[in-house]
Each structure stands twice: as structure tokens, then as C-alpha cells.
Design an enzyme around this catalytic site. Structure first.
Site, PDB file in Angstrom:
ATOM      1  N   GLU A 249       0.826  -1.206   0.000  1.00 25.33           N
ATOM      2  CA  GLU A 249       0.000   0.000   0.000  1.00 25.33           C
ATOM      3  C   GLU A 249       0.862   1.258   0.000  1.00 25.33           C
ATOM      4  O   GLU A 249       0.445   2.312  -0.483  1.00 25.33           O
ATOM      5  CB  GLU A 249      -0.925  -0.021   1.227  1.00 25.33           C
ATOM      6  CG  GLU A 249      -2.278   0.593   0.942  1.00 25.33           C
ATOM      7  CD  GLU A 249      -3.321   0.267   1.998  1.00 25.33           C
ATOM      8  OE1 GLU A 249      -3.995  -0.762   1.841  1.00 25.33           O
ATOM      9  OE2 GLU A 249      -3.461   1.023   2.972  1.00 25.33           O
TER      10      GLU A 249
ATOM     11  N   HIS B   8       7.031 -26.824  -0.231  1.00 24.64           N
ATOM     12  CA  HIS B   8       6.234 -27.852  -0.897  1.00 24.64           C
ATOM     13  C   HIS B   8       5.091 -27.230  -1.693  1.00 24.64           C
ATOM     14  O   HIS B   8       4.102 -27.899  -1.991  1.00 24.64           O
ATOM     15  CB  HIS B   8       5.692 -28.835   0.149  1.00 24.64           C
ATOM     16  CG  HIS B   8       6.782 -29.566   0.859  1.00 24.64           C
ATOM     17  ND1 HIS B   8       7.227 -30.812   0.465  1.00 24.64           N
ATOM     18  CD2 HIS B   8       7.555 -29.195   1.900  1.00 24.64           C
ATOM     19  CE1 HIS B   8       8.209 -31.192   1.258  1.00 24.64           C
ATOM     20  NE2 HIS B   8       8.441 -30.220   2.140  1.00 24.64           N
TER      21      HIS B   8
ATOM     22  N   LYS C  33     -13.189   1.992  -2.376  1.00 19.18           N
ATOM     23  CA  LYS C  33     -14.165   2.359  -1.329  1.00 19.18           C
ATOM     24  C   LYS C  33     -15.294   3.197  -1.921  1.00 19.18           C
ATOM     25  O   LYS C  33     -16.461   2.989  -1.621  1.00 19.18           O
ATOM     26  CB  LYS C  33     -13.475   3.199  -0.235  1.00 19.18           C
ATOM     27  CG  LYS C  33     -12.624   2.406   0.734  1.00 19.18           C
ATOM     28  CD  LYS C  33     -12.149   3.331   1.862  1.00 19.18           C
ATOM     29  CE  LYS C  33     -11.079   2.676   2.714  1.00 19.18           C
ATOM     30  NZ  LYS C  33     -10.480   3.581   3.702  1.00 19.18           N
TER      31      LYS C  33
HETATM   32  O1  PA5 Z   1      -2.941   1.470   5.959  1.00 16.61           O
HETATM   33  C1  PA5 Z   1      -3.972   2.046   5.710  1.00 16.61           C
HETATM   34  O2  PA5 Z   1      -4.077   3.274   5.731  1.00 16.61           O
HETATM   35  C2  PA5 Z   1      -5.224   1.252   5.399  1.00 16.61           C
HETATM   36  O3  PA5 Z   1      -4.935  -0.099   5.222  1.00 16.61           O
HETATM   37  C3  PA5 Z   1      -6.244   1.387   6.515  1.00 16.61           C
HETATM   38  O4  PA5 Z   1      -5.687   0.890   7.708  1.00 16.61           O
HETATM   39  C4  PA5 Z   1      -7.532   0.636   6.188  1.00 16.61           C
HETATM   40  O5  PA5 Z   1      -8.049   1.063   4.965  1.00 16.61           O
HETATM   41  C5  PA5 Z   1      -8.554   0.848   7.285  1.00 16.61           C
HETATM   42  O6  PA5 Z   1      -8.780   2.226   7.455  1.00 16.61           O
HETATM   43  P1  PA5 Z   1      -9.366   2.787   8.791  1.00 16.61           P
HETATM   44  O7  PA5 Z   1      -8.382   2.541   9.895  1.00 16.61           O
HETATM   45  O8  PA5 Z   1      -9.601   4.231   8.534  1.00 16.61           O
HETATM   46  O9  PA5 Z   1     -10.634   2.040   9.071  1.00 16.61           O
END
Ligand code: PA5
Length: 472
Positions: free
Chosen positions: A296, A325, A439
Site C-alpha cells: 500500500e 512444498h 471504497k
Molecule cells: O494502511 C492504511 O491506511 C489502510 O490499510 C487502513 O488501515 C484501512 O483502509 C482501514 O482504514 P481505517 O483505519 O480508517 O478504518
């Protein structure tokens, strides 16, 4: 990085000396980027001093540590279950700590064996069958729910919040609020508003700390403390690694060296898949945590100059020895597009002797006197050598033992390495526009106000997609 209780990063087999210059990095290539690496380290230092990278200072936050320890102390013995509800960075750190440091079958232990700590469950996915199955086995009156969302509005987390709050209210009436604890932005967001209104116990996620960098905030630390993990040692490990990674000389800074090697391997050697292969089942959750952090943070379409770049290497988890494996054949003989990073623990908590009896079958006699520990180690060494002989670059992070202190080091090392890697790629490491796009589409499909235009586009897309190329 020293010895006992510290980590060692061995990258010999990333280098042309060990493999060849087509696949491995030459001393010259490394030398060429040394000044760049030093510049990035200086930039990061400046940004940190200006308060732009608050995740780097989390391990020093004594106030929050005290709040977490006090809350977990007050709650000890009051609940049989702790259910953490969150997703992405709001779930994976919890799973990583729990899997690494608690008993491998923790939830099956009885109360006494768990020393009065609650069973721990993490609900990230919204799969209705999984959700319902968990609700079937935890009684509301015996359960504390920790809802974690930085934005305070993530659909997966908030939809489960609505279902669970209704269940709790139906069963417990006004007292239901004692079974909820929230972890969210300190000031804003839907969950913060509801928390104020309902008077839930709550933790604040420090502003400027994104989900995937939040394991060392109450996001990851509260459930850890509730299960008896030494969270002070986790934070201490992180500060130790912070000190070990201060230099602008990449030969004295493992996070900077790690970032340089992976980015060079990707951009000049065509290795755009980064396999994380712990030879420790306990570290499998940490490998998942790493994969999200890396993916990410670094998978980006635009550079900081707004050019289209499509950066990032794809992280893949493979657990040693299980994936020998499953995946290893591909890593050995498939496309030459991977770098394998092994995580190795020298000393496990247990030693298991394999064949301590006189009448072992001839075929298995070679195992006599050995331990499962020897076998794990031999399989790692064997795999490492085999990959190297096939000119497949690989490196190893070695821990003497797995403890809260070494895990804290590992978290900090990789968060910092990811931040450095973002500098090499020249991208914004801390946003996630691709995730936002998904989203928004989900909101539109569910009919959220303000997303009507997008809904029309999606309907048109679904119509088109349904007409052709489908076999029933
Ligand atoms: O690392 C990130 O920013 C994302 O993976 C968020 O943790 C994830 O989308 C969840 O978001 P939130 O903590 O606002 O619910």
C-alpha cells in the site's frame, strides 16, 4: 546490528559476487547510489524533525503506554473474549503481534492457562458466515469489542459495529457501552462522534499516523497488552532499532541498505516480486503485516512530480518450510523476477528431538539424534543455497530469538525501510488513492448519498460486462 536479542541482516546473496551481475547487484552499482541514499536519510531526518513523520516517534510515547497498561489492568479478568474489529492497518498489526508472541493455540487454552487473559479474535473480513460463526461462540456478556478505525467511517468496520452494537443492546440494555472500546482519530470522524455520545472507553490514534504505520499505537498495543504481551519491550525494541538506523551511511543503517537493495533489484535487475519467507510459523502474521505495509505504501501510479510511474515491487508471503512444498519450485525455476527475504530465528522456545528410540527404520536413521530445530535450520540453509546456485537473489534477517523486543525491532526496521524505499521511488509513501477508489465504488453501489453520479457509471459498466465473455 550486533548479537543477542538484536537482528542481523545478511545480504551476501543479493550481490553479484555471490550470484552474477545479471541478477545480483554489483559493488559499483551500490557505490553509485550511496550519495543518493545519504541524501534521502538527511531528508527523512529533516521531515521527522519537522513533525511530518510522527510514526517514527511512537515508541517514545510514554503517556499512551501508561494509558494502555492502565486500561488493560483495569479490564483484566472482566472478559472471557476480546474481539478486535478493524481492517487493513487497523487489524494486521494485532494479528502479527498475537501470532508472533502468544501461544500458537492461545484461544484453545483454558482461562488458567491463559493466566486470566481473554481469548483474542480479529474480525477484519465482512464474510457473513465467518462473522456469524464468531458471534455464535462468543457470549455478549463475556465479551469486550474493540472497534478500530482511523477514519472512523470504514464501511467494513462500521457495518460490523452497527450489527454488534444492536446485539449488545438487545442482550445487555444500557450496560452495553461497557463492552465497547473504540480506537479512532482523537478529534473527528463518525466513530469519534458516537464514542462521545455513548461514553465508550476510547483510545486516540495520533494524527498523521496512517493505518499501516499504527502497530505501535493503541491500534496494535491494546489487544497485545490484554493478552499479556510485554508492550513496553515491544516499544523498547523499536527505539533500539531507531538508534541502529540513524546513519546516512547505508553500510551502517540496515533500513536504508534494505531499501536500496530492494529498489535496485526492482528497477535495474527486473526483480519486481519480493518474497518474504519466515522460517517460523509464528512470524507468518508479521509477513502479512509487512506485505500490506509494502504494497500500500509503494504501489503508486504517480511520482511526486506527477509523472506516471507505476512503482512498487509485489510482496508475497511464503512460510518456511510449508511453502517449500508449494511455491519453491516456482522461485527456483520460474521467471527470474523475485528476491527472497528469509526471516530466521536461531533459538526457538522449544527443542524437539526427532527419533530418540533404538529401532528407527533404516531409511529414517539419518534423523536419529536430530531435532525439529535442526530440520528447520537445514531446510532454510538448503533452500538458501539452492536459490543462490540458481542465481536467485536472496537475503536473510536473522534473530537470535523471537521476543517482544526483537519483534519491536522488526516492526520499526520495516516501517523505516518502507519510508526510505518511497524516497528511492520518489512517490508519496503515505497515501493510498487506489484503495480510496474501491471504497468510493462500494459506497456508490450501496446507495450512499453524494455518490449518485458514480452509481450510474457503475451500473453502465456492470451491464456491459455482463453481456459478453461469460461461461455458465
Ligand atoms: O494502511 C492504511 O491506511 C489502510 O490499510 C487502513 O488501515 C484501512 O483502509 C482501514 O482504514 P481505517 O483505519 O480508517 O478504518
Amino acid at each position: 546490528m550486533g548479537s543477542k536479542q538484536t537482528l542481523r541482516f545478511d545480504f551476501n546473496n543479493m550481490m553479484a559476487d555471490s550470484i552474477d551481475s545479471e541478477h545480483g547487484i554489483t559493488d559499483r552499482e551500490l557505490k553509485t547510489i550511496e550519495p543518493l541514499a545519504a541524501r534521502f536519510a538527511a531528508q527523512l531526518k529533516e521531515e521527522r524533525a519537522a513533525g511530518k513523520l510522527p510514526f517514527l516517534d511512537l515508541p517514545y510515547d510514554k503517556k499512551t503506554l501508561t494509558e494502555i497498561l492502565q486500561a488493560s489492568d483495569n479490564l483484566k479478568g472482566k472478559f472471557k473474549n476480546l474481539v478486535v474489529v478493524g481492517i487493513g492497518g487497523s487489524a494486521l498489526g494485532n494479528i502479527a503481534i498475537h501470532t508472533a508472541l502468544n501461544h500458537p493455540f492461545y484461544n484453545v487454552l483454558n482461562d488458567k492457562e491463559r493466566k486470566g487473559h481473554p481469548r483474542i479474535f480479529v474480525l477484519d473480513n465482512v464474510d457473513p458466515d465467518r462473522f456469524s460463526a464468531l458471534m455464535d461462540i462468543v457470549k455478549p456478556e463475556e465479551t469486550l469489542f474493540n472497534f478500530i478505525t482511523k477514519s472512523g467511517a470504514t464501511v467494513e468496520t462500521m457495518s460490523q459495529f452497527l450489527v454488534i452494537v444492536k446485539l449488545l443492546q438487545d442482550k445487555l440494555g444500557k450496560n452495553y457501552a461497557n463492552h465497547v472500546i473504540t480506537t479512532t482519530d482523537g478529534e473527528k470522524g463518525t466513530l469519534r462522534d458516537v464514542t462521545r455520545r455513548e461514553g465508550f472507553l476510547s483510545f486516540a490514534i495520533p494524527s498523521g499516523v496512517g493505518g499501516r504505520y499504527s502497530v505501535l499505537t493503541p491500534v496494535g498495543l491494546f489487544s497485545a497488552a490484554m493478552s499479556g504481551v510485554d508492550v513496553s519491550a515491544l516499544l523498547h525494541g523499536a527505539t533500539y532499532m531507531d538508534e541502529a538506523c540513524r546513519s546516512g551511511n547505508m553500510w551502517e543503517n540496515p533500513a536504508l541498505m534494505g531499501a536500496a537493495l530492494s529498489c535496485l533489484s526492482d528497477t535495474i535487475k527486473g526483480k519486481n516480486i519480493l518474497v518474504i519467507m519466515p522460517y517460523s510459523h509464528a512470524l507468518s502474521g508479521t509477513a502479512d503485516w509487512f506485505c500490506q505495509l509494502w504494497a500500500e505504501s509503494l504501489g503508486k501510479k504517480f511520482s511526486l512530480k506527477n509523472e506516471i510511474v507505476h512503482t512498487g515491487s509485489t510482496p508475497v508471503k511464503a512460510v518456511g518450510v510449508v511453502d517449500q512444498h508449494s511455491q519453491l519450485q516456482l522461485y527456483m525455476e520460474g521467471p527470474t523476477d523475485k528476491v527472497v527475504t528469509f526471516w530466521v530465528i536461531n533459538k526457538f522456545n522449544h527443542e524437539v528431538v526427532i527419533a530418540d528410540k533404538p529401532d528407527v527404520e533404516q531409511e529414517l536413521a539419518y534423523l536419529k539424534g536430530h531435532t525439529l530445530n535442526d530440520l528447520m535450520s537445514a531446510e532454510y540453509e538448503g533452500t538458501r543455497l539452492a536459490l543462490t546456485e540458481q542465481k536467485r537473489p536472496n537475503c536473510t534477517l536473522i534473530m537470535d530469538e523471537l521476543s517482544a523486543f526483537t519483534l519491536g525491532q522488526l516492526f520499526y526496521l520495516y516501517e523505516l525501510q518502507t519510508a526510505y524505499a518511497g524516497k528511492f521511488y520518489n512517490i508519496n509513501t503515505f497515501d493510498q488513492p487506489g484503495v480510496e477508489a474501491g471504497k468510493i465504488n462500494a459506497f456508490a453501489i450501496l446507495g450512499r448519498k453524494g455518490f449518485e453520479g458514480r452509481k450510474k457509471e457503475i451500473d453502465a459498466f456492470l451491464q456491459r460486462a455482463q453481456k459478453k465473455y461469460c461461461i455458465e
